[in-house]
Enzyme design. Structure first.
Site, PDB file in Angstrom:
ATOM      1  N   HIS A 158      29.428   9.801  43.909  1.00  0.00           N
ATOM      2  CA  HIS A 158      28.290   9.937  43.095  1.00  0.00           C
ATOM      3  C   HIS A 158      27.269  11.039  43.788  1.00  0.00           C
ATOM      4  O   HIS A 158      26.135  11.232  43.510  1.00  0.00           O
ATOM      5  CB  HIS A 158      27.398   8.809  42.858  1.00  0.00           C
ATOM      6  CG  HIS A 158      28.097   7.824  41.902  1.00  0.00           C
ATOM      7  ND1 HIS A 158      28.717   8.090  40.711  1.00  0.00           N
ATOM      8  CD2 HIS A 158      28.394   6.691  41.956  1.00  0.00           C
ATOM      9  CE1 HIS A 158      28.990   6.902  40.117  1.00  0.00           C
ATOM     10  NE2 HIS A 158      29.142   6.023  40.813  1.00  0.00           N
ATOM     11  N   ASP A 193      37.607   5.054  39.833  1.00  0.00           N
ATOM     12  CA  ASP A 193      36.452   4.251  39.950  1.00  0.00           C
ATOM     13  C   ASP A 193      35.980   3.845  38.516  1.00  0.00           C
ATOM     14  O   ASP A 193      36.038   4.715  37.477  1.00  0.00           O
ATOM     15  CB  ASP A 193      35.664   4.930  40.739  1.00  0.00           C
ATOM     16  CG  ASP A 193      34.181   3.859  40.957  1.00  0.00           C
ATOM     17  OD1 ASP A 193      34.214   3.324  42.014  1.00  0.00           O
ATOM     18  OD2 ASP A 193      33.354   3.593  40.159  1.00  0.00           O
ATOM     19  N   HIS A 195      33.117   4.132  37.256  1.00  0.00           N
ATOM     20  CA  HIS A 195      31.932   5.029  37.108  1.00  0.00           C
ATOM     21  C   HIS A 195      32.501   6.376  37.128  1.00  0.00           C
ATOM     22  O   HIS A 195      33.378   6.716  38.035  1.00  0.00           O
ATOM     23  CB  HIS A 195      30.861   4.696  37.979  1.00  0.00           C
ATOM     24  CG  HIS A 195      30.202   3.308  37.914  1.00  0.00           C
ATOM     25  ND1 HIS A 195      30.346   2.390  38.912  1.00  0.00           N
ATOM     26  CD2 HIS A 195      29.452   2.655  37.100  1.00  0.00           C
ATOM     27  CE1 HIS A 195      29.809   1.234  38.590  1.00  0.00           C
ATOM     28  NE2 HIS A 195      29.213   1.564  37.402  1.00  0.00           N
ATOM     29  N   ASP A 282      36.375  -1.287  40.991  1.00  0.00           N
ATOM     30  CA  ASP A 282      35.562  -1.820  40.039  1.00  0.00           C
ATOM     31  C   ASP A 282      35.732  -1.908  38.797  1.00  0.00           C
ATOM     32  O   ASP A 282      35.002  -2.302  37.934  1.00  0.00           O
ATOM     33  CB  ASP A 282      34.013  -1.207  40.381  1.00  0.00           C
ATOM     34  CG  ASP A 282      33.871   0.272  40.655  1.00  0.00           C
ATOM     35  OD1 ASP A 282      34.942   0.859  40.369  1.00  0.00           O
ATOM     36  OD2 ASP A 282      32.983   0.473  40.993  1.00  0.00           O
TER      37      ASP A 282
END
Length: 340
Positions: A158, A193, A195, A282
């Protein structure tokens, strides 16, 4: 499989983050290192410490202005009367071309995208050694290793060139890709991931020399919200070099693996000769951040599918938060990868 870890990554010990207006306990805890290390060792990984490659490989991706901020902001913040123990911004500019303030509060808003990347006394040290671990892993591949696992923590996908966010400060996978590119390789980054890797996309969005591919929960109603949609293909020279594959919330093993085939088509077509996997765990069905529904055996199948691409592969740890099965999920992925 050779694996890289530096214990100085434990220095980042965030206490809080803000979500939905509430101050919550931060899930990106140092204990993740112990759990992930045990999971990797159960799959046969042999850990070693990285060398210090200096700031050069990090500055090849991140701006000098941003690196100064990360190194100094906590000390400056602590001089503000009544300030919190951790640097958490309360104001943000409406555009990246806005004026750059001298104020610590203003700079925090400029360089921290959200309230999920608190900076404390040990954050820079941990982020630095997390990045050095990824650089070491990239160098292992350049020297002929076919695969390596990097336990990078805090994670990185990120983080933009001058912007922290979502528990991330330095973009470890991107730094590794840049290192491999400068060694004469043609890298692709595959982000699995839950996200979207918005920082990675942002860094390479106008470039044609690194392919970025991300499978993630649909951002229409999921972090990071503003990036990760299917129409985002890259711009300028980079058009067609970014692929987003958003998945419906609750997507399980079979649909995930079917989508992964589309990612592989693009990776092959790019002429990729080295692969960096931004390895978030995740996507797990019981992960605290709940987005997708990949099972522990599903991670084994994902690892196996990636290995069958037959590319030298660097596995760089991203998300995956504390649950009873976190270490088992890493073991499952790595065994699937190695067995294939």
């Amino acid at each position: 499989m050779r694996a890289i870890l530096d214990d100085r990554q434990r220095a980042h010990d965030p206490k809080h983050f803000m979500a939905n207006g509430a101050r919550l306990a931060n899930p990106e805890q140092p204990r993740r290192i112990e759990v992930l290390k045990a999971g990797a060792e159960a799959a046969g990984c042999r850990f070693e410490a990285p060398q210090d490659h200096g700031l050069g490989p990090i500055a090849a991706l991140h701006s000098a202005e941003y690196l100064v901020f990360l190194q100094t902001i906590h000390e400056r913040w602590s001089r503000i009367e009544g300030a919190s123990d951790e640097v958490i911004p309360n104001i943000h500019p409406d555009r990246r071309t806005a004026s750059y303030p001298r104020s610590a509060v203003g700079q925090a808003g400029f360089h921290q995208a959200d309230t999920s990347c608190p900076i404390a006394a040990g954050t820079w040290q941990a982020a630095y050694w997390s990045a050095q671990s990824a650089i070491e892993g990239a160098d292992l591949l350049s020297s002929g290793e076919q695969a390596a696992y990097v336990l990078s923590r805090p994670p990185g996908h990120h983080a933009f060139a001058d912007l922290a966010g979502g528990f991330c400060f330095l973009n470890n996978s991107g730094i590794a890709a840049e290192r491999l590119l400068r060694a004469g390789k043609r890298p692709a980054i595959l982000d699995v991931d839950v996200h979207h890797g918005n920082g990675t996309q942002g860094i390479f969005y106008e470039r044609a020399d690194v392919l970025t591919v991300s499978l993630h929960a649909d951002p229409e109603r999921f972090y990071p919200f503003f990036w990760g949609h299917g129409a985002e293909r890259g711009e300028g020279a980079g058009r067609g070099c970014n692929l987003n594959l958003p998945l419906a919330r609750g997507t399980g093993d079979d649909d995930y693996l079917n989508t992964l085939r589309t990612a592989f088509e693009h990776i092959r077509a790019f002429g990729t000769d080295v692969l960096i996997v931004a390895l978030g765990l995740d996507a797990y069905e019981k992960d605290p951040l709940k987005g997708l529904a990949v099972t522990t055996p599903g991670f084994n199948r994902i690892g196996s599918a990636i290995a069958k691409l037959g590319l030298p592969t660097l596995l760089v740890q991203e998300g995956g938060y504390l649950s009873d099965e976190l270490g088992q999920n890493l073991t499952s992925f790595l065994r699937g990868f190695q067995d294939a």
